[in-house]
Design a protein around this motif. Sequence first.
Motif, PDB file in Angstrom:
ATOM      1  N   HIS A 176       0.816  -1.213   0.000  1.00  0.00           N
ATOM      2  CA  HIS A 176       0.000   0.000   0.000  1.00  0.00           C
ATOM      3  C   HIS A 176       0.848   1.259   0.000  1.00  0.00           C
ATOM      4  O   HIS A 176       0.385   2.323  -0.432  1.00  0.00           O
ATOM      5  CB  HIS A 176      -0.915   0.003   1.219  1.00  0.00           C
ATOM      6  CG  HIS A 176      -0.196   0.223   2.515  1.00  0.00           C
ATOM      7  ND1 HIS A 176       0.569  -0.766   3.113  1.00  0.00           N
ATOM      8  CD2 HIS A 176      -0.091   1.314   3.318  1.00  0.00           C
ATOM      9  CE1 HIS A 176       1.091  -0.295   4.230  1.00  0.00           C
ATOM     10  NE2 HIS A 176       0.717   0.944   4.377  1.00  0.00           N
ATOM     11  N   ASN A 187       0.045  -5.032   3.448  1.00  0.00           N
ATOM     12  CA  ASN A 187      -0.793  -4.067   4.150  1.00  0.00           C
ATOM     13  C   ASN A 187      -0.624  -4.212   5.654  1.00  0.00           C
ATOM     14  O   ASN A 187      -0.157  -5.247   6.152  1.00  0.00           O
ATOM     15  CB  ASN A 187      -2.272  -4.277   3.788  1.00  0.00           C
ATOM     16  CG  ASN A 187      -2.533  -4.122   2.311  1.00  0.00           C
ATOM     17  OD1 ASN A 187      -2.429  -3.033   1.763  1.00  0.00           O
ATOM     18  ND2 ASN A 187      -2.878  -5.219   1.644  1.00  0.00           N
ATOM     19  N   THR A 188      -1.010  -3.181   6.363  1.00  0.00           N
ATOM     20  CA  THR A 188      -1.082  -3.270   7.810  1.00  0.00           C
ATOM     21  C   THR A 188      -2.275  -4.143   8.188  1.00  0.00           C
ATOM     22  O   THR A 188      -3.091  -4.515   7.336  1.00  0.00           O
ATOM     23  CB  THR A 188      -1.247  -1.876   8.427  1.00  0.00           C
ATOM     24  OG1 THR A 188      -2.486  -1.300   7.967  1.00  0.00           O
ATOM     25  CG2 THR A 188      -0.086  -0.960   8.020  1.00  0.00           C
ATOM     26  N   GLY A 226      -5.383  -2.360   7.336  1.00  0.00           N
ATOM     27  CA  GLY A 226      -5.538  -2.339   5.890  1.00  0.00           C
ATOM     28  C   GLY A 226      -5.993  -3.676   5.340  1.00  0.00           C
ATOM     29  O   GLY A 226      -6.806  -3.735   4.408  1.00  0.00           O
ATOM     30  N   GLU A 227      -5.479  -4.762   5.902  1.00  0.00           N
ATOM     31  CA  GLU A 227      -5.900  -6.086   5.464  1.00  0.00           C
ATOM     32  C   GLU A 227      -7.375  -6.323   5.732  1.00  0.00           C
ATOM     33  O   GLU A 227      -8.092  -6.866   4.882  1.00  0.00           O
ATOM     34  CB  GLU A 227      -5.068  -7.155   6.170  1.00  0.00           C
ATOM     35  CG  GLU A 227      -3.640  -7.252   5.686  1.00  0.00           C
ATOM     36  CD  GLU A 227      -2.811  -8.211   6.514  1.00  0.00           C
ATOM     37  OE1 GLU A 227      -1.656  -8.460   6.148  1.00  0.00           O
ATOM     38  OE2 GLU A 227      -3.325  -8.703   7.538  1.00  0.00           O
ATOM     39  N   TRP A 259      -9.712  -4.093   5.962  1.00  0.00           N
ATOM     40  CA  TRP A 259     -10.482  -3.274   5.027  1.00  0.00           C
ATOM     41  C   TRP A 259     -10.510  -3.915   3.641  1.00  0.00           C
ATOM     42  O   TRP A 259     -11.563  -3.976   2.992  1.00  0.00           O
ATOM     43  CB  TRP A 259      -9.903  -1.867   4.958  1.00  0.00           C
ATOM     44  CG  TRP A 259     -10.391  -1.091   3.762  1.00  0.00           C
ATOM     45  CD1 TRP A 259      -9.674  -0.706   2.670  1.00  0.00           C
ATOM     46  CD2 TRP A 259     -11.725  -0.608   3.534  1.00  0.00           C
ATOM     47  NE1 TRP A 259     -10.449  -0.029   1.779  1.00  0.00           N
ATOM     48  CE2 TRP A 259     -11.726   0.055   2.278  1.00  0.00           C
ATOM     49  CE3 TRP A 259     -12.909  -0.688   4.262  1.00  0.00           C
ATOM     50  CZ2 TRP A 259     -12.862   0.630   1.752  1.00  0.00           C
ATOM     51  CZ3 TRP A 259     -14.043  -0.109   3.726  1.00  0.00           C
ATOM     52  CH2 TRP A 259     -14.020   0.547   2.499  1.00  0.00           C
TER      53      TRP A 259
END
Length: 737
Positions: A195, A414-415, A418-419, A421
Amino acid sequence: MADHEEEDHEPRRITAALRVESVSEGGSGGDGAEPYGGSGQNGTTTTTTTTVLERENSRVSGLTITLHGVGVDIVKGGGLWKRLFFWKRRGVPDPEEGAKSILHDVTAVVRGGEMYGLMGPSGAGKTTLLDVISHRLKHPAKMRGSVLYDNHHPTMAEVRRDASYVEQSDDVLSCMGHFTVFELVLFAAMCKLPHDKWTKEEKIQRVNQVLKQMSLDSAANTVVGNPGVGLRGVSGGERKRVAISMGLLYNPRAIFLDEPTTGLDSAMASEVMHIVKQRLQRRGCTIVVTIHQPSPVIFSLLDSVILLKGGRVVYLGPGGNDGPCAYFKYLGYPYRTGYNIAEFLLETVTDKAAVCDFAQKFQDSDLCAGQRAQAELAWRQWEVQHSSGSSTSERWGAAKPEVGVRRERMRFANTRAGEIWVLLRYRVAPKLRMSWFVMSKLALPILVGGVYATFFNNLPRNFFGTFATAGLLFVTVALAGFLAIAPLEDFRGEWALILRQRQDGYYRSSSYVVEKMVQELPYGILGSLGFAVITYFSIGLKMTPYAFFFYTLCSFVVNIVSTACSFGVASNIHVEFLPQVVIHVWTTLNIMVTGLFLPKCQIPVWWSWLYWISYQQWTWSALMLNQYGEQSGVEQSVIDSTCEASFGDGAKCSGGFGSVMNLLPTLLQATGEFTSSSNGTSNKCVQMNDFALNMFFLGEGAHSNMWLCLLYASLSLPVFLCLFYLGVWRSTRRSGL
């Protein structure tokens, strides 16, 4: 004699011409490569200002792979009983244990930028060798020897960065068969492309470029399909190319294909392999493909061939029409003109009448000597680098991870937030357009509620009505445990896909657990609300808004906890039908200690622990306190005593023994055994409510507050979530995730 010498020198000239180039010429093509692609040939790091088009068009330095004395054994243990109740001292072998060798002393060099074909009869070890090369060997297989990437031992982060693996079966794509081709590849891009280096627009452009590269742009808006449920989608060849496309997003330096032509006709198989050859190899990518019986057209595409028999290499050299034919001609097995070369090779090495030990002949050949020399050179280079004390990242010019977050980014794009989401936005959201999936989630609780309403319609407030209501509340709780089988089957259906995505580093175990539970929340809320609306008013439960809200909340909590329990069991037990059995047994045990069949005072002491931890017991207690206690309010029919009509002779179940039992509240009121309600009301309905709570030892101690009971029930949720996480994490812990 002279003729014999001439024959002996001929294979020397042939094998000398077929020798592979030195590993040192391949160089360290992976110098300075970024964790997720975008690497230049000279070790230069692609900056974030580089456009997506430049990333896609840039060549990669093909990965050079060295196998040094590789063998694979399947260890046979002493069984579950022995593992549980016996142990062996470290270093002392168990005479009852054995090992089956499926690969034997494979030493080879896979040169960067070339296309290798792994061939051999069934059971020769093709897929196992591919798993070894790609560092995906599965338990309980144990590997001996070493596999080097560019003359060093790669970390799992490097493997995921530099290599892509496409499995033989594309059935896992059926789990996301309702996705279009574009949506499926876009989901992979969102999970695998970092990302902090790729914007959303760049990822979309990259997806379009990969689809065009694999000639899938015309099928981008076609659903993948799921033949298992009758959902038609793309063709078989397109499905194979979709699977390959998902591995090309981050521009890998090597791609491993396990039987990519399986299930395809000759035209589709040829089309897939030509695309792989033309679109991938010309960009420098190393390609290793297992293929059982290729057509002449496909065989001609292979730069080199590794032929296996019984886990041993019987030929490793150039492909095409000349290399293997010349080698086997020297061994006394000349090629028959016009015959399929691949079939000729397989029939030759599997011919029971053949007296030649092909594996030993290859071990004695110059081809094998050349491979060993190059593998030994690569090994010595690694030993020199390793003994110097420099780390792998220093040796290859990559930046060191500064903190733990940096290490995470080298594994995951991703964090954690983020994952979650990405999973919700790009995997869960497309399911909402599947009307049959949504309806199947909501129809079951609504249908069950309708059945309940027909059986428990308009229950009276007298003795038999009270116990029927207690039974209804009990069935509401107990059935939630059995209905959890539905999400369990949904989870089991996608388990193969989850394992594959976890091995490819799509997301962390914790992110998947959160996504899976969040996905169930809206269905749980709507299902519980629909169930409550249908049952509550038709049955005639306590008519206060507070009581209705709490009844709905209890239904939601018990369903979510039951779902988490089923996920926790299914993620840890992968034996067919066993998770369902465990869920049924667990639910049955909870039913026995709920308090309806056996009062708390009659539960054996050795089962008392289950009574206190049973979430179904606490939920039923909360529902009973909600219905017969005063914490949720007192309904108007009790205040104005109109509910006492249920105790009259004309009410349901008021004849015979029912008329005697309906006198119980009057007797209790006369003896002063029970007091009046909090607002001073004292009638038969109040006395019957108090009697119901006291009969089941409710309203006192830990069971005096319905919210506290519901809290105790919900405490099981984090326990089952931890079990769920443990199962998902444990399944891929050997891959370093």
